[in-house]
Design a protein around this motif. Structure first.
Motif: not given
Ligand code: AMP
Ligand code: MG
Length: 488
Positions: A191-192, A194-195, A203, A308-309
């Motif tokens: 996720f890190q 993706a962000a 994300v 990240t979310l």
């Protein structure tokens, strides 16, 4: 891209849902064959659970698949991209020495990642050789099986093959490839990545994928619940680690799985003496990943996940931060509740009483003061065989035991019943460091019998067999503090 295809008839049934994500998330890579693959260990029970045929896996083509010399039919080898906070510093990583073959669809209707570790260089290898040494791969095999035996969620090892090629670390070592089975290899670090390298759209894709794969009970698009579910699984996982005396050793965000499984067995080890400040890893100079710090670090990692979310949690950034903070703030209480219920089970306490936490903590404090062995103390309380150790001979322990007896009902019969309950929560044997080392040393010189015996004894550690009693013996005091190394 084409690969040599291995028609093993082994029962591989691949789907490749990860490969259907945009190629931002991975790089498809060719196989890196090895010279002379030889099967070192095969996890027969796991193979069966995955719907795989033992004889076919042991055949030349079966071994070729484990070695990364030929992809099984239906596999689409790829290296996954991810980032990670390593000892607090964010770095671009990715599978530098691993590749995902695909997802095995198992007879139980589930899907499991099949990953080769030590399979050669990838675009994410940075300076590394992409390879792994035999000892550390066997170590992952032993310790992950031990964790599974302890009923702690974990990735599993299906097989280890020797490559017939050397790897060069401080010494020249025999090379190996481990086949790892996981609910998935989605990490906080995925996720890190993706962000950081992508943005909200990436994300979202990843979050949707994670929801489908791991949290089917959560409504589509409910990213707050995704965060909450990951927080809960980690709280439960870390509580189990603490209750078992397990030190992961390198809780970087790339080594924390969204699924809630224990992943990446590097410098991990189990406590012998109960000392909360225990650190095994030679590179963890400041004790960041010490036993007692694991819950706090998990919370820190989850906060990185929550960050990240943020774009998915609310259009308004401030409100998104508020939502994330609320979910993350739940972690300490969730963890504490899981830990306490696990401690109640370890102590055979019926129901719940307000003083249970102090009863547990007072025992731990006495264990620390008298340098008692963590696992053996609980095992002795379980069997009632409290032999003469400094702890069991002490006044604080005598007072503690009276309190315990009162708490479980006050009579000898009640105490015996409590002890019977405790068997299910207190292992008779763990993967003690000196026994793991002994098994690895023998295996690396060609004798796998020592390791087989150890793994067998750890399969059901709650049985209290004579073999397990043998593995409860402590290391020689002269051997000094145990150190683990990341040079894997
Ligand atoms: P680990 O410490 O095993 O979690 O690995 C951290 C990162 O280093 C991951 O991106 C690994 O793929 C990478 N890595 C570890 N060992 C090697 C190696 N021998 N060659 C290439 N990459 C490696
Ligand atoms: Mg890792």
């Amino acid at each position: 891209m084409t690969h040599p295809i291995s028609k093993t008839g082994a029962g591989w049934r691949f789907d490749n849902s990860y490969a259907r994500l945009p190629n931002f998330f991975y790089t498809k890579i060719p196989l890196n064959p090895v010279q002379a693959p030889r099967l070192a260990v095969l996890n027969v029970r796991l193979a069966e659970a995955l719907g795989l045929d033992e004889a076919a896996l042991r055949s030349d083509s079966g071994i070729a698949a484990f070695a990364g010399n030929a992809a099984p039919d239906g596999a689409e080898p790829l290296a996954q991209a991810y980032a990670g906070h390593q000892f607090g510093h964010l770095t671009m990583l990715g599978d530098g020495r691993a590749l995902l073959l695909g997802e095995q669809l198992s007879p139980d209707g589930w899907r499991y990642d099949v990953q080769l570790k030590g399979s050669g260089r990838t675009p994410y290898s940075r300076g590394g050789d992409g390879r792994a040494a035999l000892g550390p791969m066997l170590r992952e095999y032993i310790v992950s099986e031990a964790m599974h035996g302890l009923r702690i969620p974990t990735t599993r090892a299906l097989a280890v093959v020797e490559t017939g090629e050397p790897v060069f670390r401080e010494d020249e070592l025999p090379g190996a490839v481990l086949t790892r089975i996981a609910a998935s290899h989605l990490r906080v670090g995925t996720f890190q990545y993706a962000a950081g390298a992508g943005g909200a759209d990436q994300v979202r894709l990843l979050a949707d994928y994670a929801l489908q794969r791991h949290f089917p009970e959560v409504a589509e698009g409910d990213y707050r619940s995704l965060l909450g579910a990951v927080v809960r699984r980690q709280a439960s996982l870390i509580a189990r680690w603490q209750l078992a005396g397990f030190v992961h050793g390198v809780m970087n965000t790339d080594n924390m799985a969204i699924s809630g499984e224990t992943i990446d067995y590097g410098p991990c080890a189990f406590l012998d003496v109960y000392d909360p400040s225990t650190v095994f890893s030679s590179i963890d100079a400041h004790g960041r990943y010490a036993y007692e710090n694991q819950p706090k670090i998990a919370g820190w990692n989850l906060a990185r996940f929550a960050e990240t979310l943020l774009p998915l949690l609310h259009d308004d950034e401030e409100r998104a931060v508020g939502v994330a903070e609320e979910e993350i703030a739940a972690f300490p209480d969730l963890y504490a509740a899981d830990w306490l219920s696990g401690m109640r089970a370890k102590l055979g306490l019926p129901g719940e009483a307000p003083a249970d936490e102090s009863l547990a903590r007072d025992l731990l404090e006495a264990m620390a003061a008298y340098k008692a062995d963590y696992t053996n103390t609980f095992a002795a309380l379980t069997t009632g065989a409290t032999r003469q150790t400094p702890l069991f001979g002490s006044d604080p322990f005598a007072r503690w035991q009276d309190r315990w007896k009162d708490r479980v009902g006050g009579t000898d019969e009640a105490a015996a019943a409590a002890r019977r309950r405790m068997r299910d929560s207190n292992p008779a044997a763990i993967a003690r460091n000196h026994r793991v080392e002994e098994a690895l040393e023998a295996a690396v010189s060609g004798d796998y019998a020592v390791m087989d015996r150890l793994v067998d004894a750890l399969r059901n550690p709650f049985e209290y067999t004579p073999e397990q009693a043998e593995y409860a013996a402590l290391p020689d005091a002269s051997s000094g503090p145990y150190r683990t190394f990341c040079g894997t």
